[in-house]
Write a protein that holds these residues in place. Structure first.
Motif: not given
Length: 124
Positions: A71-72, A75, A77-79, A104-106, A110
């Motif tokens: 996981f990033s 982010d 959204v996915t955190r 971030g999300h990608f 990144e």
């Protein structure tokens, strides 16, 4: 006309990268799918997508093969999914699950070096 592309700086440390960055001319029609994405995230129990979401969880909760999560750290959204996935997916237990920093999300776009390193360390 705008161009959608990955910045060249993302490829600086990848001397053996197999191909040049891809450049794509885009117009507003390319944004239609992205504009739809937020409505596909189930928020309420009666949202149409919650049935599919529950089916996925039933499969993941029985998935015992090795399952590394990365996981990033940036982010939103996915955190919120990190803890439930690590707790509910048996294959995650004992795996070197990761947090990809400064992403971030990608994260694979990144911070590709961190993502590749995480995968390579599975084979040590």
């Amino acid at each position: 006309m705008q161009f959608l592309r990955t910045p060249d700086s993302r490829f600086e440390d990848l001397a053996d990268y197999p191909f040049a960055p891809h450049y794509l001319a885009v117009d507003d029609s390319y944004k239609a799918g992205a504009r739809r994405f937020p409505s596909l995230v189930p928020i309420l129990l009666d949202d149409a997508e919650t049935a599919a979401d529950r089916k996925v969880w039933r499969v993941l909760e029985r998935f015992e093969k090795p399952f590394m999560c990365a996981f990033s750290d940036g982010d939103p959204v996915t955190r919120r999914m990190k803890a439930p996935i690590l707790k509910r997916v048996p294959g995650c237990r004992g795996m070197p699950n990761r947090t990809i920093t400064n992403a971030g999300h990608f994260p694979h776009q990144e911070q590709p070096q961190q993502c590749v390193q995480a995968i390579l360390e599975l084979y040590k």
